[in-house]
Write a protein that holds these residues in place. Structure first.
Motif, PDB file in Angstrom:
ATOM      1  N   TRP A   1      -8.701   2.725  -1.287  1.00 48.28           N
ATOM      2  CA  TRP A   1      -7.566   1.822  -1.053  1.00 48.28           C
ATOM      3  C   TRP A   1      -7.916   0.662  -0.142  1.00 48.28           C
ATOM      4  O   TRP A   1      -7.315  -0.386  -0.192  1.00 48.28           O
ATOM      5  N   PHE A   2      -8.867   0.866   0.731  1.00 49.85           N
ATOM      6  CA  PHE A   2      -9.224  -0.190   1.683  1.00 49.85           C
ATOM      7  C   PHE A   2     -10.616   0.100   2.242  1.00 49.85           C
ATOM      8  O   PHE A   2     -11.149   1.195   2.058  1.00 49.85           O
TER       9      PHE A   2
ATOM     10  N   MET B   1       0.840  -1.195   0.000  1.00 48.59           N
ATOM     11  CA  MET B   1       0.000   0.000   0.000  1.00 48.59           C
ATOM     12  C   MET B   1       0.877   1.248   0.000  1.00 48.59           C
ATOM     13  O   MET B   1       1.932   1.268   0.616  1.00 48.59           O
ATOM     14  N   HIS B   2       0.394   2.293  -0.652  1.00 49.81           N
ATOM     15  CA  HIS B   2       1.187   3.512  -0.710  1.00 49.81           C
ATOM     16  C   HIS B   2       1.213   4.216   0.636  1.00 49.81           C
ATOM     17  O   HIS B   2       0.383   3.958   1.491  1.00 49.81           O
ATOM     18  N   PHE B   3       2.138   5.153   0.727  1.00 43.29           N
ATOM     19  CA  PHE B   3       2.362   5.776   2.020  1.00 43.29           C
ATOM     20  C   PHE B   3       1.132   6.537   2.521  1.00 43.29           C
ATOM     21  O   PHE B   3       0.737   6.405   3.663  1.00 43.29           O
ATOM     22  N   GLY B   4       0.525   7.323   1.631  1.00 45.61           N
ATOM     23  CA  GLY B   4      -0.608   8.155   2.035  1.00 45.61           C
ATOM     24  C   GLY B   4      -1.755   7.356   2.630  1.00 45.61           C
ATOM     25  O   GLY B   4      -2.160   7.591   3.777  1.00 45.61           O
ATOM     26  N   PRO B   5      -2.295   6.406   1.876  1.00 42.74           N
ATOM     27  CA  PRO B   5      -3.385   5.609   2.416  1.00 42.74           C
ATOM     28  C   PRO B   5      -2.987   4.866   3.687  1.00 42.74           C
ATOM     29  O   PRO B   5      -3.797   4.753   4.631  1.00 42.74           O
ATOM     30  N   HIS B   6      -1.754   4.375   3.698  1.00 47.62           N
ATOM     31  CA  HIS B   6      -1.275   3.659   4.871  1.00 47.62           C
ATOM     32  C   HIS B   6      -1.322   4.573   6.102  1.00 47.62           C
ATOM     33  O   HIS B   6      -1.789   4.204   7.170  1.00 47.62           O
ATOM     34  N   LEU B   7      -0.849   5.801   5.909  1.00 48.46           N
ATOM     35  CA  LEU B   7      -0.857   6.773   7.007  1.00 48.46           C
ATOM     36  C   LEU B   7      -2.288   7.056   7.454  1.00 48.46           C
ATOM     37  O   LEU B   7      -2.592   7.130   8.645  1.00 48.46           O
ATOM     38  N   LEU B   8      -3.180   7.177   6.489  1.00 51.74           N
ATOM     39  CA  LEU B   8      -4.577   7.446   6.793  1.00 51.74           C
ATOM     40  C   LEU B   8      -5.147   6.329   7.649  1.00 51.74           C
ATOM     41  O   LEU B   8      -5.811   6.556   8.665  1.00 51.74           O
ATOM     42  N   LEU B   9      -4.838   5.113   7.240  1.00 56.07           N
ATOM     43  CA  LEU B   9      -5.349   3.958   7.976  1.00 56.07           C
ATOM     44  C   LEU B   9      -4.796   3.948   9.408  1.00 56.07           C
ATOM     45  O   LEU B   9      -5.530   3.761  10.380  1.00 56.07           O
ATOM     46  N   ALA B  10      -3.482   4.177   9.502  1.00 60.74           N
ATOM     47  CA  ALA B  10      -2.852   4.179  10.828  1.00 60.74           C
ATOM     48  C   ALA B  10      -3.464   5.267  11.704  1.00 60.74           C
ATOM     49  O   ALA B  10      -3.706   5.077  12.897  1.00 60.74           O
ATOM     50  N   ALA B  11      -3.744   6.416  11.080  1.00 59.23           N
ATOM     51  CA  ALA B  11      -4.317   7.524  11.838  1.00 59.23           C
ATOM     52  C   ALA B  11      -5.734   7.182  12.292  1.00 59.23           C
ATOM     53  O   ALA B  11      -6.117   7.460  13.431  1.00 59.23           O
ATOM     54  N   LEU B  12      -6.519   6.587  11.398  1.00 58.45           N
ATOM     55  CA  LEU B  12      -7.882   6.202  11.768  1.00 58.45           C
ATOM     56  C   LEU B  12      -7.860   5.220  12.941  1.00 58.45           C
ATOM     57  O   LEU B  12      -8.592   5.382  13.922  1.00 58.45           O
ATOM     58  N   GLU B  13      -7.011   4.232  12.820  1.00 58.01           N
ATOM     59  CA  GLU B  13      -6.897   3.233  13.890  1.00 58.01           C
ATOM     60  C   GLU B  13      -6.486   3.905  15.193  1.00 58.01           C
ATOM     61  O   GLU B  13      -6.999   3.602  16.262  1.00 58.01           O
ATOM     62  N   GLY B  14      -5.516   4.821  15.068  1.00 59.05           N
ATOM     63  CA  GLY B  14      -5.034   5.536  16.245  1.00 59.05           C
ATOM     64  C   GLY B  14      -6.154   6.331  16.900  1.00 59.05           C
ATOM     65  O   GLY B  14      -6.255   6.388  18.119  1.00 59.05           O
ATOM     66  N   LEU B  15      -6.998   6.918  16.074  1.00 59.61           N
ATOM     67  CA  LEU B  15      -8.096   7.725  16.619  1.00 59.61           C
ATOM     68  C   LEU B  15      -9.069   6.875  17.413  1.00 59.61           C
ATOM     69  O   LEU B  15      -9.549   7.287  18.473  1.00 59.61           O
TER      70      LEU B  15
ATOM     71  N   PRO C   1      -1.871  -3.184   6.071  1.00 59.18           N
ATOM     72  CA  PRO C   1      -1.203  -2.644   4.870  1.00 59.18           C
ATOM     73  C   PRO C   1       0.145  -3.308   4.596  1.00 59.18           C
ATOM     74  O   PRO C   1       0.674  -3.203   3.482  1.00 59.18           O
ATOM     75  N   GLN C   2       0.711  -3.993   5.583  1.00 60.44           N
ATOM     76  CA  GLN C   2       2.004  -4.651   5.334  1.00 60.44           C
ATOM     77  C   GLN C   2       1.837  -5.926   4.516  1.00 60.44           C
ATOM     78  O   GLN C   2       2.812  -6.541   4.125  1.00 60.44           O
ATOM     79  N   ILE C   3       0.598  -6.333   4.309  1.00 55.81           N
ATOM     80  CA  ILE C   3       0.372  -7.533   3.490  1.00 55.81           C
ATOM     81  C   ILE C   3       0.609  -7.153   2.032  1.00 55.81           C
ATOM     82  O   ILE C   3      -0.065  -6.269   1.501  1.00 55.81           O
ATOM     83  N   PRO C   4       1.577  -7.795   1.363  1.00 56.44           N
ATOM     84  CA  PRO C   4       1.874  -7.418  -0.022  1.00 56.44           C
ATOM     85  C   PRO C   4       0.652  -7.628  -0.923  1.00 56.44           C
ATOM     86  O   PRO C   4      -0.120  -8.569  -0.716  1.00 56.44           O
ATOM     87  N   ALA C   5       0.524  -6.759  -1.909  1.00 53.51           N
ATOM     88  CA  ALA C   5      -0.655  -6.816  -2.785  1.00 53.51           C
ATOM     89  C   ALA C   5      -0.716  -8.116  -3.569  1.00 53.51           C
ATOM     90  O   ALA C   5      -1.796  -8.604  -3.895  1.00 53.51           O
ATOM     91  N   GLU C   6       0.447  -8.690  -3.891  1.00 54.71           N
ATOM     92  CA  GLU C   6       0.437  -9.886  -4.735  1.00 54.71           C
ATOM     93  C   GLU C   6       0.157 -11.171  -3.930  1.00 54.71           C
ATOM     94  O   GLU C   6       0.201 -12.271  -4.487  1.00 54.71           O
ATOM     95  N   THR C   7      -0.120 -10.993  -2.642  1.00 56.59           N
ATOM     96  CA  THR C   7      -0.394 -12.157  -1.794  1.00 56.59           C
ATOM     97  C   THR C   7      -1.557 -12.983  -2.344  1.00 56.59           C
ATOM     98  O   THR C   7      -2.617 -12.441  -2.659  1.00 56.59           O
TER      99      THR C   7
END
Lengths: 293, 320, 434, 242
Positions: free
Chosen positions: A139-140, A1-15, C233-239
């Motif tokens: 993204w998710f 996953m790209h950095f932006g969406p990943h950060l968003l997800l982490a932030a949501l979880e954190g909230l 998100p650490q799960i690789p997309a090609e999994t």
């Protein structure tokens, strides 16, 4: 996953973590701040709230929302009653001696835990969320209920803040917190205030627990982590500071989520804990406390 | 009062040690083994008491000092094949060193912040044990084989797994720490520690570097707790992360408060009490935690200063 | 359970140590006490006492409760059929609190106070490892139902056995071919960052490699975690396959959050049922698991081709066709593991009868007789299936089930062969002294 | 003769309040100096700066030729600056003996035997008239005796400069007379700096008087000079005498 969406997800979880943590810690902070006692059983009130929520919501048939709302009302009241009785029967008689109350609340911790194990059982049991809407981001997917927990917690925090700052009850509590003897001299029934504060503190934990059970299950050992995290939040935020408690909860919730982006999970936990410990060491009065002379 | 009856105090402590010695021959097998554990863990409680009882510093992180000793001794035997005495020293040294570092950091705070700070450092320590599972065995822990738990003393091989050898080893450690504690609290250093507990500001104004004294107390406390952990690893042959969990930070606090904070024999009594309440009640009910909980509350209601603390307050003022 | 609390009952002490006190006043007083003389060895009709180390409290309590029920059922079945060598069997239960320190104390209590013939039970591997030294020192056989690889690793001692359940290393090795052939070649592992997870971390990659598949990512979740979404998100997309094995009360959250994260666009899922033991597969939020696969030691749900032995076993233990307690559909069993208690008790019976076991003085003989065992045939004593036993590493090897979640039930779709799970022994307990 | 202690531009702010404001002060060896002034004049803050309990915002403190501005309090005590508290702060849960033993054992640098501590403690207790109460818990002593115990602890430090913050507060008249005798005796081998509200005591004891007002030194001189100072009369004495 790209950095932006990943950060968003982490932030949501954190909230979400922060929201529940803020409520639980606020309960502890009230007890800590007003009564000057360390309530080791606070996490068990949290657990009791979750377990009762399961019992109530499974006892009521129909749409899950009905059971959930009933749990949200009844479970905290019952927990408040238990806390009130505990205060009345035990803590009062100890004259709120800091060391004795630690032992007594450890005793309560064992009692509540054992009762939960005996009557509720060792299994982790889920409570159905009042609604299950999955928010679909590009993204998710994300749980709609989780976001509603954040909102509910925010509303409750605002209400608590209003009660503390704008009402007579809040004034009485703050007066008692400021100086017990003077409050007594001004005719404030300190004993009743203490019993009330202890009950309200437990109820806040119970509300937080009811909100979280649809996400993570009720289990008789679930009280330990919230207890430790609440202690940390209360101290980092600065004793008796509602603003500090909320900010510290958000800080800890977010740091836990975001640090986990960069390190392996256990290492992330180590680093996050160490960072918070260092904040504590180098700013012992808390983020919003004032430095002593 | 301090100097009223030193002979009486020493006589009492020697009598306790002698009684424990005799118990080795009298106790039923199981209880002989249990007493060995209790004595080893009472040392942990005594180390905790040093800091909490005498200096008034409430730490919620002492599991890290205990497990520093546990792992310091256990890992050197397991990975490096060290002998028992060297491993024991390594364990104590690890605990003392860790206590020095933690003391330097955590003593910047006081009161509840110290409590939470030590708890967090202990949590970091716990997670580190899990993180380095390749060496520590993680949560499963490691078994120290019987063959590596033999001490050769003057040509005789002492097998620490033999019940009597184990009992006597635990007793020896307990007795040494008990008498050191007694001497310490009666010493000038002990007097300063109590003064810091009572009023740190005043103590400073008597010319004492309270920071250095507190640091010394943390290191001494950490070293004693580590000695307990090292002994536990070598006597009972198991090293595991559960000993570093927060539960093992709360236990010594509980033992000390039950037995009587700032009493030399209180830690033993508290440990003994908790062990036997658990052991006896777990025999006839699975809800023994309930009974333990009720017992704690009753005890604190009627003996607010712990068993020995209350006895000292009411009847025996000379108890150290 | 005659001597639950014999602290002051001096009849339970042995004379050996007290001889040291001969002539001392204390000893003299005691020697006069009635019943002081050590009991002569148990009569032939006296019960065989089995110390059951149970997770009644602590994190393992959900398993402990079912381990107790299964063991009680097995003991009843054994006694109804005449006991062991004609002697009745009695379980003496002590709680270990799922704590290794207490576990060791409990083993000592069985050996020295309850004077049980053997110690048995327990699942959590840290308790087994923490208790093993006490078993070795007391020279009391310790039969565990833990499925960890620790027994077979030969890192414990000669008194520890695992004859009733296949160890994790073997299970993984047996699973790998099916995963590679049916689920996918690119596997991401999610496992708890502690020892139970490490068996999976260490043994799956080589097992898959041998089948031409790869582990492309390993995500170790810290044990203190209660929420998991942030790790996804650490799960690789090609999994192609997510291989998950989690334990503890938070596993439901794990599965639910995985569901929220992926929705219907998910990779294949392969999990170890350990994640959902004692949890209703129809719990809200678990719909997501439909169509995914699980390892099961013994199937939770009754299968159409169940043997008569399997049916009898289920009836004896008291679980219905859905694997829940008869009469309480919410009380879901730990079916995939608890069969091991039943089978272990029958192995103990066999070994004791082989050894002509009379009492504690025959414990060494019992160890050797157990080590001499080779095979357990499928039948009422071994309802899960046939097993082989390697006496050098004290470990049994059986068949494994792969089940698919279908319509809210687990349906067995593949059974492995015993040979699939065999590996080179890592040591030999029989060379250790008894 | 060189001054024992001097300050230059010593200041301390609390928030916006200048509790001590640019004070230049000098104390000669062997004198008894009294500091007087209305409540809130900064007297206690000033002596707290001297003893190291409070850090100055600016300025310097020199004791016996050494700059001690940044020195922690306990080291100043070791140099010989002893401070007794305004609010009685003896160790309530320790005996009178142990209270005094703390400073005594601190000053013993050689011959560390139990007997020496005992001798030192008893000497200090004798001097303050508390010898008979050595075994009593400080909490059980009368208030007057607690004040004396405080002085005994200060004495036991063998100070070169003894700072007494309102030592006669709460003492009965008869006790005050004894106290005056005691301070005169102390002054034979130490310099004494005392904050005192009781004017007769000040006038009897002090060699020189420093008057504080609003964080600054308003006047300084012998008791007679201060009595004659109109500024002081306006600011302070006038209020009390008038």
């Amino acid at each position: 996953m790209h950095f932006g969406p990943h950060l968003l997800l982490a932030a949501l979880e954190g909230l979400v973590t922060s929201a529940v943590l803020a409520l639980t810690a606020l309960g502890l902070s009230l007890v800590f701040g007003v009564m000057r006692i360390v309530n080791v059983a606070h996490g068990e009130f949290f657990m009791l709230g979750a377990v009762l929520a399961w019992a109530i919501s499974t006892a009521i048939s129909g749409h899950p929302a009905i059971g959930f709302v009933a749990a949200l009302v009844i479970a905290p009241l019952l927990v408040g009653l238990v806390a009130f009785l505990a205060e009345w029967l035990v803590l009062r008689r100890l004259n709120y001696n800091p060391e004795s109350t630690i032992v007594a609340t450890i005793g309560m911790l064992y009692i509540i835990q054992q009762l939960a194990l005996t009557f509720y059982g060792p299994e982790a049991r889920p409570v159905e969320p009042p609604f299950s809407y999955r928010i679909l981001l590009p993204w998710f997917g994300y749980s709609g209920y989780k976001l509603s927990v954040v909102a509910a917690s925010a509303i409750l925090l605002v209400i608590t803040w209003l009660v503390l700052t704008r009402t007579r009850i809040g004034l009485i509590m703050r007066a008692t917190q400021y100086d017990r003897e003077t409050a007594q001299a001004f005719g404030i029934p300190v004993e009743r205030v203490y019993a009330g504060v202890f009950a309200v503190g437990a109820m806040l934990a119970a509300i937080a627990a009811v909100l979280i059970v649809p996400i993570s299950q009720a289990h008789y050992l679930m009280g330990q982590d919230p207890l430790l995290l609440s202690f940390i939040v209360v101290i980092i935020g600065g004793l008796g500071s509602l603003r500090g408690t909320v900010v510290a909860a958000v800080l800890i919730g977010l740091s836990d989520g975001i640090v986990s982006m960069f390190f392996s999970p256990t290492l992330a936990k180590i680093i996050a804990t160490l960072v918070v410990a260092m904040v504590l060491v180098f700013r012992p009065q808390g983020l919003f406390g004032t430095a002593p002379r | 009062m301090r100097d009223a009856s030193p002979a009486k105090a020493y006589a009492l402590h020697i009598a306790v040690v002698a009684l424990l010695f005799v118990l080795n021959f009298v106790l039923p097998d199981y209880h002989q083994g249990l007493f060995a554990r209790i004595m080893a863990l009472a040392v942990f409680a005594m180390g905790y008491n040093l800091l909490f009882g005498y200096v008034g510093l409430l730490s919620l992180g002492h599991a890290m000092f205990f497990s520093a000793g546990l792992y310091g001794a256990g890992l050197t035997v397991y990975h490096l094949g060290w002998g028992v005495p060297e491993a024991f020293v390594a364990g104590v040294a690890c605990g003392a060193l860790l206590a020095l570092v933690i003391g330097l950091l955590a003593l910047r705070t006081s009161g509840v912040a110290f409590m939470i700070g030590t708890m967090m450092f202990a949590q970091v320590f716990y997670l580190l044990i899990l993180y380095f599972a390749a060496w520590t065995g993680g949560d499963q822990g490691l078994v120290i084989q019987q063959a590596s738990r033999v001490v050769t003393v003057g040509g005789d091989a002492l097998d620490l797994t033999d019940p009597t050898v184990r009992y006597m080893s635990a007793l020896a450690l307990f007795a040494v720490v008990l008498l050191i504690t007694l001497a310490l609290v009666r010493s000038r250093f002990g007097r300063v520690l109590v003064a810091i507990r009572e009023n740190e500001e005043r103590t400073k104004m008597l010319g004492y570097d309270t920071g250095a004294n507190k640091l010394a107390a943390v290191v001494a406390s950490g070293a004693v707790c580590a000695a307990s952990g090292a002994a536990y690893a070598l006597l009972f042959g198991y090293v595991g992360s559960s000993f570093a969990s927060v539960q093992y930070s709360i236990l010594p606090l509980l033992w000390v408060l039950l037995g009587g904070a700032a009493t030399t024999l209180g830690p033993l009594i508290g440990t003994l009490f908790m062990y036997y309440v658990t052991d006896i009640t777990s025999g006839f009910t699975s809800a023994y935690l309930l009974i333990v909980g009720v017992a704690l509350i009753l005890l604190v209601l009627f003996f607010p200063k712990g068993v020995l603390g209350s006895i000292r307050q009411r009847w025996l003022g000379w108890l150290p | 359970m005659a001597d639950k609390n014999g602290f002051f009952d001096l009849s339970k002490t042995t004379l050996s140590r007290r001889t040291a006190l001969k002539g001392m006043a204390a000893g003299a007083g005691l020697a006069l006490a009635p019943g002081f003389v050590r009991y002569s060895q148990a009569q032939s009709s006296a019960p065989i006492k089995i110390g059951f180390q149970s997770h009644r409290t602590g994190i393992g309590a959900a398993y402990g409760r079912w381990y107790e029920r299964t063991s009680a059922a097995a003991v009843k079945a054994i006694n109804d059929a005449g006991g062991i060598s004609g002697r009745p069997v009695e379980l003496v239960i002590e709680d270990d609190g799922t704590d290794p320190a207490r576990g060791a104390e409990v083993v000592a209590k069985f050996a020295k106070q309850h004077k049980t013939d053997i110690v048995f039970g327990t699942l959590f591997s840290h308790v087994v490892i923490g208790s093993a030294p006490a078993a070795g020192e007391n020279k009391i056989p310790y039969f565990v139902v833990s499925e960890g690889h620790h027994v077979a690793s030969t890192k414990l001692n000669r008194y520890v056995f695992q004859p009733g359940i296949t160890d994790v290393k073997s299970q993984i090795q047996a699973m790998a071919p099916w995963i590679a052939a049916n689920a996918g070649k690119k596997v991401t592992q999610i496992f708890p960052d502690f020892a139970f997870g490490y068996d999976h971390r260490d043994y799956l990659p080589p097992a898959l490699k041998a089948q031409g598949a790869d582990v492309i990512a390993q995500i170790a979740i810290p044990p203190t975690e209660s929420s998991f979404t942030k790790y996804f998100p650490q799960i690789p997309a090609e999994t192609e396959v997510i291989y998950h094995v989690m334990v503890g009360p938070a596993v439901l959250t794990f599965v639910k959050e995985l569901g929220e994260f992926y929705g219907s666009q998910r990779p294949q899922l392969f999990g170890f049922i350990d994640s959902l033991e004692a949890v209703d597969i129809n719990s809200p939020g678990l719909e997501f698991l439909d169509g995914s696969h699980f390892w099961e030691g013994s199937p939770r749900y009754a299968q159409p081709d169940d043997s008569a032995a399997q049916k009898a076993y289920r009836a004896a233990v008291g679980i219905d066709d859905n694997g829940a307690a008869v009469g309480d559909p919410k009380d879901v069993s730990t079916a995939a593991h608890m069969f091991g208690c039943w089978e272990t008790l029958y192995v103990v019976k066999k070994a004791m009868e082989d050894a002509g076991y009379k009492g504690p003085e025959d414990r060494a003989k019992l160890v050797e007789a157990t080590e001499a065992l080779k095979e357990f045939a499928e039948g009422p004593e071994h309802p899960q299936g046939p097993k082989t036993f390697n006496g050098k590493i004290h470990q049994c090897f059986g068949i494994q089930n792969i089940s698919k979640v279908e319509g809210g039930k687990l349906k067995v779709v593949h059974k492995t062969k015993i040979e699939d799970g065999l590996y080179e022994p890592e040591g030999d307990y029989t060379t250790q002294a008894l | 003769m060189k001054p024992l202690l001097t300050t230059k531009g010593l200041s301390r702010q609390f928030g916006g309040l200048r509790a001590v404001d640019g004070v230049d002060f000098a104390l000669m060896p062997g004198e008894i100096r009294a500091i007087i002034g209305p409540n809130g004049a900064g007297k206690t803050t000033f002596v707290s700066l001297l003893s190291g309990r409070v850090r100055p915002s600016s300025g310097t403190i020199v004791f016996d030729g050494a700059d001690i501005t940044a020195m922690p309090a306990y080291k100043r005590v070791r140099l010989g600056v002893a401070y007794t508290f305004q609010i009685t702060s003896v160790f309530a849960n320790l005996t009178a003996f142990d209270n005094v033993a703390l400073p005594v054992q601190r000053t013993l640098t050689d011959g560390r035997t139990k007997g020496q501590v005992r001798t030192g403690v008893m000497a200090a207790l004798e001097r303050t008239g508390l010898a008979e109460r050595a075994g009593t818990l400080a909490a059980h002593l009368s208030y007057g005796h607690q004040r004396l115990l405080e002085v005994a602890m200060g004495l036991a430090l063998r100070p070169r400069l003894l700072i007494l913050d309102e030592p006669t507060q709460g003492l009965a008249d008869s006790e005050i007379d004894n106290f005056i005798t005691l301070v005169r005796e102390i002054a034979k081998d130490a310099t004494v700096l005392l904050i005192e509200h009781n004017m007769p005591v000040v006038m009897q004891l002090a060699d020189r008087i420093t008057v504080f007002n609003s964080g600054k030194i308003l006047a300084e001189g012998t008791p007679d000079e201060i009595r004659a100072d109109t500024q002081v009369q306006d600011a302070y004495l006038g209020a009390t005498h008038g």
